[in-house]
Scaffold this motif. Structure first.
Motif, PDB file in Angstrom:
ATOM      1  N   THR A 129      90.164  29.295  29.763  1.00  0.00           N
ATOM      2  CA  THR A 129      90.665  27.969  30.130  1.00  0.00           C
ATOM      3  C   THR A 129      91.315  28.085  31.500  1.00  0.00           C
ATOM      4  N   TYR A 130      90.900  27.210  32.412  1.00  0.00           N
ATOM      5  CA  TYR A 130      91.519  27.106  33.723  1.00  0.00           C
ATOM      6  C   TYR A 130      92.465  25.909  33.704  1.00  0.00           C
ATOM      7  N   PHE A 131      93.678  26.134  34.217  1.00  0.00           N
ATOM      8  CA  PHE A 131      94.627  25.038  34.384  1.00  0.00           C
ATOM      9  C   PHE A 131      94.630  24.619  35.847  1.00  0.00           C
ATOM     10  N   ASN A 132      94.780  23.342  36.094  1.00  0.00           N
ATOM     11  CA  ASN A 132      94.762  22.790  37.446  1.00  0.00           C
ATOM     12  C   ASN A 132      96.143  22.981  38.077  1.00  0.00           C
ATOM     13  N   THR A 133      96.396  24.187  38.577  1.00  0.00           N
ATOM     14  CA  THR A 133      97.717  24.546  39.090  1.00  0.00           C
ATOM     15  C   THR A 133      97.747  24.817  40.588  1.00  0.00           C
ATOM     16  N   ALA A 134      96.608  24.882  41.225  1.00  0.00           N
ATOM     17  CA  ALA A 134      96.560  25.293  42.640  1.00  0.00           C
ATOM     18  C   ALA A 134      97.405  24.392  43.534  1.00  0.00           C
ATOM     19  N   ASP A 135      97.400  23.103  43.266  1.00  0.00           N
ATOM     20  CA  ASP A 135      98.135  22.165  44.113  1.00  0.00           C
ATOM     21  C   ASP A 135      99.501  21.804  43.542  1.00  0.00           C
ATOM     22  N   ARG A 136      99.932  22.525  42.519  1.00  0.00           N
ATOM     23  CA  ARG A 136     101.228  22.239  41.896  1.00  0.00           C
ATOM     24  C   ARG A 136     102.280  23.274  42.270  1.00  0.00           C
ATOM     25  N   GLY A 137     102.074  23.949  43.382  1.00  0.00           N
ATOM     26  CA  GLY A 137     103.039  24.940  43.828  1.00  0.00           C
ATOM     27  C   GLY A 137     102.613  26.363  43.537  1.00  0.00           C
ATOM     28  N   ALA A 138     101.543  26.542  42.766  1.00  0.00           N
ATOM     29  CA  ALA A 138     101.086  27.886  42.436  1.00  0.00           C
ATOM     30  C   ALA A 138     100.212  28.464  43.554  1.00  0.00           C
ATOM     31  N   GLY A 139      99.515  27.598  44.257  1.00  0.00           N
ATOM     32  CA  GLY A 139      98.618  28.063  45.311  1.00  0.00           C
ATOM     33  C   GLY A 139      97.274  28.544  44.797  1.00  0.00           C
ATOM     34  N   VAL A 140      97.212  28.896  43.525  1.00  0.00           N
ATOM     35  CA  VAL A 140      95.971  29.337  42.883  1.00  0.00           C
ATOM     36  C   VAL A 140      95.876  28.694  41.507  1.00  0.00           C
ATOM     37  N   THR A 141      94.676  28.733  40.969  1.00  0.00           N
ATOM     38  CA  THR A 141      94.445  28.288  39.607  1.00  0.00           C
ATOM     39  C   THR A 141      94.889  29.400  38.656  1.00  0.00           C
ATOM     40  N   LEU A 142      95.513  29.029  37.553  1.00  0.00           N
ATOM     41  CA  LEU A 142      95.881  29.987  36.521  1.00  0.00           C
ATOM     42  C   LEU A 142      94.906  29.849  35.356  1.00  0.00           C
ATOM     43  N   GLU A 143      94.456  30.998  34.863  1.00  0.00           N
ATOM     44  CA  GLU A 143      93.482  31.028  33.773  1.00  0.00           C
ATOM     45  C   GLU A 143      94.044  31.863  32.628  1.00  0.00           C
ATOM     46  N   VAL A 144      93.761  31.432  31.401  1.00  0.00           N
ATOM     47  CA  VAL A 144      93.987  32.270  30.223  1.00  0.00           C
ATOM     48  C   VAL A 144      92.621  32.614  29.664  1.00  0.00           C
ATOM     49  N   ARG A 145      92.502  33.852  29.143  1.00  0.00           N
ATOM     50  CA  ARG A 145      91.214  34.308  28.642  1.00  0.00           C
ATOM     51  C   ARG A 145      91.422  35.222  27.452  1.00  0.00           C
ATOM     52  N   GLN A 146      90.514  35.099  26.534  1.00  0.00           N
ATOM     53  CA  GLN A 146      90.491  35.946  25.343  1.00  0.00           C
ATOM     54  C   GLN A 146      89.140  36.626  25.311  1.00  0.00           C
ATOM     55  N   ALA A 147      89.157  37.957  25.250  1.00  0.00           N
ATOM     56  CA  ALA A 147      87.901  38.710  25.214  1.00  0.00           C
ATOM     57  C   ALA A 147      87.174  38.452  23.900  1.00  0.00           C
ATOM     58  N   SER A 148      85.863  38.432  23.991  1.00  0.00           N
ATOM     59  CA  SER A 148      85.029  38.245  22.811  1.00  0.00           C
ATOM     60  C   SER A 148      85.027  39.495  21.956  1.00  0.00           C
ATOM     61  N   ALA A 149      84.991  39.310  20.663  1.00  0.00           N
ATOM     62  CA  ALA A 149      84.808  40.435  19.758  1.00  0.00           C
ATOM     63  C   ALA A 149      83.447  41.069  19.994  1.00  0.00           C
ATOM     64  N   ASN A 150      82.535  40.341  20.648  1.00  0.00           N
ATOM     65  CA  ASN A 150      81.195  40.828  20.935  1.00  0.00           C
ATOM     66  C   ASN A 150      81.094  41.475  22.308  1.00  0.00           C
ATOM     67  N   ALA A 151      82.238  41.742  22.967  1.00  0.00           N
ATOM     68  CA  ALA A 151      82.208  42.309  24.327  1.00  0.00           C
ATOM     69  C   ALA A 151      81.409  43.600  24.384  1.00  0.00           C
ATOM     70  N   SER A 152      81.470  44.366  23.324  1.00  0.00           N
ATOM     71  CA  SER A 152      80.722  45.627  23.319  1.00  0.00           C
ATOM     72  C   SER A 152      79.217  45.394  23.289  1.00  0.00           C
ATOM     73  N   LYS A 153      78.812  44.163  22.970  1.00  0.00           N
ATOM     74  CA  LYS A 153      77.386  43.818  22.950  1.00  0.00           C
ATOM     75  C   LYS A 153      76.940  43.212  24.280  1.00  0.00           C
ATOM     76  N   GLY A 154      77.847  43.247  25.291  1.00  0.00           N
ATOM     77  CA  GLY A 154      77.460  42.761  26.608  1.00  0.00           C
ATOM     78  C   GLY A 154      77.884  41.340  26.901  1.00  0.00           C
ATOM     79  N   ILE A 155      78.602  40.691  25.969  1.00  0.00           N
ATOM     80  CA  ILE A 155      79.079  39.334  26.212  1.00  0.00           C
ATOM     81  C   ILE A 155      80.508  39.436  26.708  1.00  0.00           C
ATOM     82  N   LYS A 156      80.801  38.836  27.855  1.00  0.00           N
ATOM     83  CA  LYS A 156      82.143  38.903  28.429  1.00  0.00           C
ATOM     84  C   LYS A 156      82.753  37.518  28.455  1.00  0.00           C
ATOM     85  N   SER A 157      84.071  37.501  28.357  1.00  0.00           N
ATOM     86  CA  SER A 157      84.786  36.244  28.576  1.00  0.00           C
ATOM     87  C   SER A 157      85.968  36.494  29.461  1.00  0.00           C
TER      88      SER A 157
END
Length: 157
Positions: A129-157
């Motif tokens: 999930t990307y939050f629209n923070t770049a223009d709110r004083g952060a200067g960049v977008t902030l993202e939260v991410r949860q790795a897939s349980a399937n990451a070992s199968k080549g799927i990344k998040s």
């Protein structure tokens, strides 16, 4: 804004570039790498993204000792990354933070008044999930991410 606890574990820094191969060549000459292609991103259920434009983006990543660096070359379609590149030029687009539950972290951000920029989920509800923070004083977008349980199968998040 109080500490939400969702922006505490930095996973990666994402840099938007015009030419991902040229950027990789530069970073490798400075000793940063090795670089890998992201796995195909067509498994994501998207919110806030034009699917065709999302799939045109090219990503590469290098996992260093303490953080991952991602390079993103947007396609010509309308994405937040393309809008960033067109408006600001090359540079840091977002900081990505690891969370235990991306759905819970997204809700925490919304409850704290952070507007959503876009999100993507895999079948196991992992993703980003990307939050629209770049223009709110952060200067960049902030993202939260949860790795897939399937990451070992080549799927990344």
């Amino acid at each position: 804004m109080k500490d939400l606890g969702i922006f505490r574990q930095l996973h990666h820094v994402c840099i938007v570039v015009r030419d991902v191969e040229k950027a990789v060549t530069f970073y490798e000459s400075a000793g940063v790498g090795p670089w890998k292609d992201f796995p195909p991103m067509d498994a994501y259920e998207l919110n806030g993204y034009n699917r065709e434009a999302f799939l045109q983006m090219r990503y590469k990543f290098a996992t260093l000792d303490n953080v991952q660096i991602q390079l993103c070359q947007p396609g010509q379609g309308d994405t937040p990354q393309r809008r960033f590149l067109d408006a600001r030029g090359e540079g840091v687009f977002h900081l990505g933070f690891t969370v235990d539950s991306v759905d819970a972290a997204q809700q925490q951000g919304i409850d704290a008044g952070l507007p959503l920029l876009g999100s993507g989920r895999l079948d196991d509800r992992s993703g980003f999930t990307y939050f629209n923070t770049a223009d709110r004083g952060a200067g960049v977008t902030l993202e939260v991410r949860q790795a897939s349980a399937n990451a070992s199968k080549g799927i990344k998040s």
